[in-house]
Enzyme design. Structure first.
Site, PDB file in Angstrom:
ATOM      1  N   TRP A 142      -7.181  13.922 -20.626  1.00 41.31           N
ATOM      2  CA  TRP A 142      -8.138  14.683 -21.421  1.00 41.31           C
ATOM      3  C   TRP A 142      -7.648  16.062 -21.854  1.00 41.31           C
ATOM      4  CZ3 TRP A 142      -8.253  18.727 -18.275  1.00 41.31           C
ATOM      5  CH2 TRP A 142      -8.219  18.526 -16.899  1.00 41.31           C
ATOM      6  N   LYS A 166      -5.729   4.003 -25.427  1.00 36.15           N
ATOM      7  CA  LYS A 166      -6.909   4.155 -24.558  1.00 36.15           C
ATOM      8  C   LYS A 166      -6.970   5.631 -24.139  1.00 36.15           C
ATOM      9  CE  LYS A 166      -9.405   4.055 -20.669  1.00 36.15           C
ATOM     10  NZ  LYS A 166      -9.681   5.516 -20.643  1.00 36.15           N
ATOM     11  N   PRO A 167      -7.845   6.409 -24.781  1.00 34.68           N
ATOM     12  CA  PRO A 167      -7.962   7.831 -24.403  1.00 34.68           C
ATOM     13  C   PRO A 167      -8.816   7.998 -23.152  1.00 34.68           C
ATOM     14  CG  PRO A 167      -9.508   7.322 -26.151  1.00 34.68           C
ATOM     15  CD  PRO A 167      -8.782   6.032 -25.852  1.00 34.68           C
ATOM     16  N   GLY A 215      -1.086  10.867 -17.113  1.00 33.14           N
ATOM     17  CA  GLY A 215      -2.273  11.167 -16.323  1.00 33.14           C
ATOM     18  C   GLY A 215      -1.873  11.543 -14.915  1.00 33.14           C
ATOM     19  N   GLU A 237       4.127   9.596 -17.173  1.00 33.23           N
ATOM     20  CA  GLU A 237       4.194  11.060 -17.253  1.00 33.23           C
ATOM     21  C   GLU A 237       3.043  11.588 -16.404  1.00 33.23           C
ATOM     22  OE1 GLU A 237       6.586  12.583 -18.843  1.00 33.23           O
ATOM     23  OE2 GLU A 237       7.424  10.817 -19.797  1.00 33.23           O
ATOM     24  N   LEU A 238       3.372  12.153 -15.245  1.00 28.77           N
ATOM     25  CA  LEU A 238       2.320  12.417 -14.250  1.00 28.77           C
ATOM     26  C   LEU A 238       2.129  13.911 -13.972  1.00 28.77           C
ATOM     27  CD1 LEU A 238       3.363   9.452 -11.931  1.00 28.77           C
ATOM     28  CD2 LEU A 238       1.766   9.440 -13.844  1.00 28.77           C
ATOM     29  N   CYS A 271       0.160  19.882 -18.061  1.00 28.12           N
ATOM     30  CA  CYS A 271       0.978  19.320 -16.975  1.00 28.12           C
ATOM     31  C   CYS A 271       2.117  20.274 -16.631  1.00 28.12           C
ATOM     32  CB  CYS A 271       1.512  17.956 -17.367  1.00 28.12           C
ATOM     33  SG  CYS A 271       2.383  17.956 -18.935  1.00 28.12           S
ATOM     34  N   GLU A 368      -1.664  20.103  -7.034  1.00 31.12           N
ATOM     35  CA  GLU A 368      -1.798  20.457  -8.451  1.00 31.12           C
ATOM     36  C   GLU A 368      -3.179  21.089  -8.657  1.00 31.12           C
ATOM     37  OE1 GLU A 368      -2.237  17.284 -11.446  1.00 31.12           O
ATOM     38  OE2 GLU A 368      -0.725  18.312 -12.622  1.00 31.12           O
TER      39      GLU A 368
HETATM   40  P1  NAD Z   1      -6.335  10.318 -14.798  1.00 32.87           P
HETATM   41  O1  NAD Z   1      -5.188   9.679 -14.114  1.00 32.87           O
HETATM   42  O2  NAD Z   1      -7.609  10.447 -14.064  1.00 32.87           O
HETATM   43  O3  NAD Z   1      -6.701   9.528 -16.130  1.00 32.87           O
HETATM   44  C1  NAD Z   1      -5.755   9.329 -17.160  1.00 32.87           C
HETATM   45  C2  NAD Z   1      -6.136   8.100 -17.959  1.00 32.87           C
HETATM   46  O4  NAD Z   1      -5.991   6.947 -17.141  1.00 32.87           O
HETATM   47  C3  NAD Z   1      -7.566   8.083 -18.468  1.00 32.87           C
HETATM   48  O5  NAD Z   1      -7.563   7.560 -19.776  1.00 32.87           O
HETATM   49  C4  NAD Z   1      -8.256   7.133 -17.509  1.00 32.87           C
HETATM   50  O6  NAD Z   1      -9.384   6.479 -18.032  1.00 32.87           O
HETATM   51  C5  NAD Z   1      -7.145   6.135 -17.256  1.00 32.87           C
HETATM   52  N1  NAD Z   1      -7.270   5.362 -16.020  1.00 32.87           N
HETATM   53  C6  NAD Z   1      -7.903   5.691 -14.870  1.00 32.87           C
HETATM   54  N2  NAD Z   1      -7.754   4.716 -13.951  1.00 32.87           N
HETATM   55  C7  NAD Z   1      -7.005   3.751 -14.519  1.00 32.87           C
HETATM   56  C8  NAD Z   1      -6.491   2.504 -14.070  1.00 32.87           C
HETATM   57  N3  NAD Z   1      -6.711   2.060 -12.835  1.00 32.87           N
HETATM   58  N4  NAD Z   1      -5.746   1.773 -14.919  1.00 32.87           N
HETATM   59  C9  NAD Z   1      -5.486   2.231 -16.150  1.00 32.87           C
HETATM   60  N5  NAD Z   1      -5.945   3.393 -16.644  1.00 32.87           N
HETATM   61  C10 NAD Z   1      -6.692   4.158 -15.825  1.00 32.87           C
HETATM   62  O7  NAD Z   1      -5.805  11.726 -15.302  1.00 32.87           O
HETATM   63  P2  NAD Z   1      -6.633  12.891 -16.007  1.00 32.87           P
HETATM   64  O8  NAD Z   1      -7.470  13.554 -14.981  1.00 32.87           O
HETATM   65  O9  NAD Z   1      -7.272  12.362 -17.245  1.00 32.87           O
HETATM   66  O10 NAD Z   1      -5.451  13.877 -16.481  1.00 32.87           O
HETATM   67  C11 NAD Z   1      -4.962  14.926 -15.728  1.00 32.87           C
HETATM   68  C12 NAD Z   1      -3.618  14.555 -15.143  1.00 32.87           C
HETATM   69  O11 NAD Z   1      -2.716  14.222 -16.179  1.00 32.87           O
HETATM   70  C13 NAD Z   1      -2.967  15.703 -14.394  1.00 32.87           C
HETATM   71  O12 NAD Z   1      -2.449  15.242 -13.176  1.00 32.87           O
HETATM   72  C14 NAD Z   1      -1.835  16.133 -15.317  1.00 32.87           C
HETATM   73  O13 NAD Z   1      -0.770  16.742 -14.672  1.00 32.87           O
HETATM   74  C15 NAD Z   1      -1.451  14.835 -15.943  1.00 32.87           C
HETATM   75  N6  NAD Z   1      -0.728  15.057 -17.199  1.00 32.87           N
HETATM   76  C16 NAD Z   1       0.624  14.802 -17.233  1.00 32.87           C
HETATM   77  C17 NAD Z   1       1.353  15.035 -18.406  1.00 32.87           C
HETATM   78  C18 NAD Z   1       2.839  14.780 -18.484  1.00 32.87           C
HETATM   79  O14 NAD Z   1       3.377  14.720 -19.582  1.00 32.87           O
HETATM   80  N7  NAD Z   1       3.532  14.634 -17.358  1.00 32.87           N
HETATM   81  C19 NAD Z   1       0.684  15.527 -19.530  1.00 32.87           C
HETATM   82  C20 NAD Z   1      -0.678  15.779 -19.447  1.00 32.87           C
HETATM   83  C21 NAD Z   1      -1.388  15.531 -18.281  1.00 32.87           C
END
Ligand code: NAD
Length: 509
Positions: A142, A166-167, A215, A237-238, A271, A368
């Protein structure tokens, strides 16, 4: 924004004021499977028009993004509460990405003809062909709801794949705009959207041929397991916990400005935000004073189109609560709030915060945060700074601040992270020719990096063809005979090792 639980619909709210700003469907696994099936039907034609044919559509889409940037920014702000400037980066960088991949894809995807590894191979023409995975699934978080699809959907489309996006359920409206743009320009139906919670994401993983995920590390691990079960490739990318190292010979004014921006841009929800600052003891007090002054001057509030504020709201109440917990736990363990430290009175705002006298054991250093805090740790010297910076499960990126070029390079090469910016913040993020990927628990694989950023969406196919007229049979084909085998193996041995000295079989005594 906040999300209202509902079976069929997801309600989207502006986190700055709680207003409902839209809704999207919570799509079932059957719908996801049907969408992937539809994309699969159109992908081969998309692949067949070649990189040059795809370039035309990508550049048309670029025009759409630029023409609609104000509206995109409005939508971005409505669902994230971010400052206008922070929003404005998203369509602009997306336009730059479209330019890069549209302009480079043809060259990057061209067949290659590697030199044979030995003399016997010279009788063959060797070709490596790059053919796209038919359907790529892109799952996004997000924090950058329009740019995130831009980072990964564009190179996948340029490779010739069809893409299902899938956003995040928190901020789906900007992705709706992204897809609307693709449809509005009349582009082939090789990009579509599915909205929903984690279950919808899991259904995407169940159906596509390649998963590009951005994510949290927790979700990334679940996705990796699911992909392993299906034997499909993935790139993750985490999360991150980026360190900034301020050495005593640094330009402290530049370091204090860069680190303020690097830690607080997008309310710290990046991130690659600076999440830990290690400062050499002789300049600790001076740096802290300069940084605090910069942070004190920031204007925080709900922005409009006028670029009035520097720091906006946080995306969710849950995220804001993590920030508050990290600050409270740090204070309880002996840290000092130099400025900020509290949530705002409305929405999800949190004051930009500088924490001093922080140590390595505090949660603001080990976990984090993903919010507008800058914890500062005093270190004795460069060696301690490197040791503490590497003492993390994460390894996304880092920055080093020094007046000595060689020292900057030396420190960079000792950090266990995927990218290091010397005397700067985020510049790797704006360099698409470089790979952007996390080490350790920050990821698997990388996005971008020139050709590798598009070839990752391709399966490599090896093709051999004769260069010289062929005989009815090759030497090693049936029927075997002593004479033929001696000749064939002798040639292979000679080619493999030490030339004619190894042509004949040397009997062992
Ligand atoms: P999140 O992991 O909660 O969700 C990310 C996405 O995954 C959402 O679209 C969510 O609906 C989906 N999702 C959730 N469970 C799933 C499953 N079991 N299977 C498939 N999809 C699923 O992350 P968030 O809270 O939306 O984002 C924040 C995180 O993203 C932070 O940890 C941040 O560091 C990371 N991030 C990393 C980068 C990078 O380039 N390394 C960039 C931006 C954000």
């Amino acid at each position: 924004m906040t999300v209202t639980e509902s079976k069929a619909l997801i309600e989207v709210r502006n986190p700055a004021d709680g207003r409902v700003v839209g809704q999207v469907l919570n799509e079932s696994s059957d719908i996801v499977a049907a969408k992937v099936g539809e994309l699969r039907r159109h992908q081969s034609e998309w692949e067949a028009i070649g990189a040059r044919g795809r370039k035309k559509w990508l550049l048309k889409f670029q025009d759409w993004v630029l023409d609609n940037a104000q509206h995109i920014n409005d939508v971005l702000q409505s669902e994230t509460g971010k400052a206008r400037v922070d929003a404005s980066f998203e369509p602009t960088v997306t336009a730059d990405l479209l330019n890069y991949w549209a302009g480079s894809a043809e060259k990057f995807l061209t067949d290659t003809h590697p030199k044979p590894h030995g003399p016997l191979g010279k009788v063959k023409k060797l070709t490596t062909v790059y053919r796209p995975y038919p359907v790529v699934g892109v799952i996004t978080p997000w924090n950058f709801p329009f740019l995130m699809p831009g980072l990964d959907v564009i190179p996948a489309l340029a490779a010739g794949s069809a893409v299902l996006l899938k956003p995040s359920e928190v901020t789906p409206l900007s992705a709706v705009e992204f897809i609307r743009g693709w449809t509005d320009i009349g582009a082939p139906p090789v990009l579509s959207l599915t909205t929903g919670y984690g279950e919808t994401g899991a259904a995407l993983v169940e159906n596509v041929d390649y998963v590009q995920f951005t994510g949290s590390t927790k979700t990334g691990k679940l996705i990796a397991k699911q992909c392993a079960e299906r034997l499909i490739p993935y790139s993750l990318e985490l999360g991150g916990k980026d360190a900034a190292i301020v050495l005593a010979d640094a330009d402290l004014d530049r370091a204090a400005s860069g680190i303020a921006w690097g830690g607080l841009f997008n309310a710290g929800q990046v991130c690659i935000s600076v999440e830990r600052v290690y400062v050499e003891e002789p300049v600790y007090d001076e740096f802290l004073a300069k940084l605090t002054k910069n942070v004190d001057e920031l204007r925080i509030g709900q922005d409009d189109r006028g670029y009035k504020f520097d720091v906006g709201a946080m995306a969710t109440h849950a995220q804001r609560d993590i920030v508050q917990r990290h600050v409270d736990e740090a204070v309880a363990a002996g840290a000092r709030v130099v400025t900020g430290g509290k949530a705002g009175n409305v929405g999800t705002f949190f004051e930009p915060t500088v924490l001093a006298d922080v140590d390595q054991s505090m949660s603001c250093i080990t976990e984090e945060t993903f919010g507008p805090t800058l914890p500062i740790v005093k270190v004795a010297d460069e060696a301690e700074a490197i040791r503490l910076a590497n003492d993390s499960v994460y390894g996304l990126s880092a920055s080093v601040w020094t007046g000595n070029k060689a020292r900057g390079q030396r420190v960079a090469r000792r950090l266990e992270v995927g990218a290091v910016n010397i005397n700067d913040i985020y510049s790797n993020m704006f360099s698409f020719a470089l790979p952007m990927g996390g080490w350790k628990e920050s990821g698997v694989g990388a996005r971008w990096g020139g050709a590798s950023g598009i070839l990752k969406y391709c399966r490599q196919q090896a093709i051999t063809a004769p260069r010289i007229p062929t005989q009815q049979k090759e030497l090693v084909w049936y029927p075997y005979s002593q004479k033929k085998v001696n000749l064939a193996l002798g040639l292979m041995r000679a080619a493999a090792a030490h030339g004619l000295r190894r042509f004949g079989i040397t009997p062992k005594a």
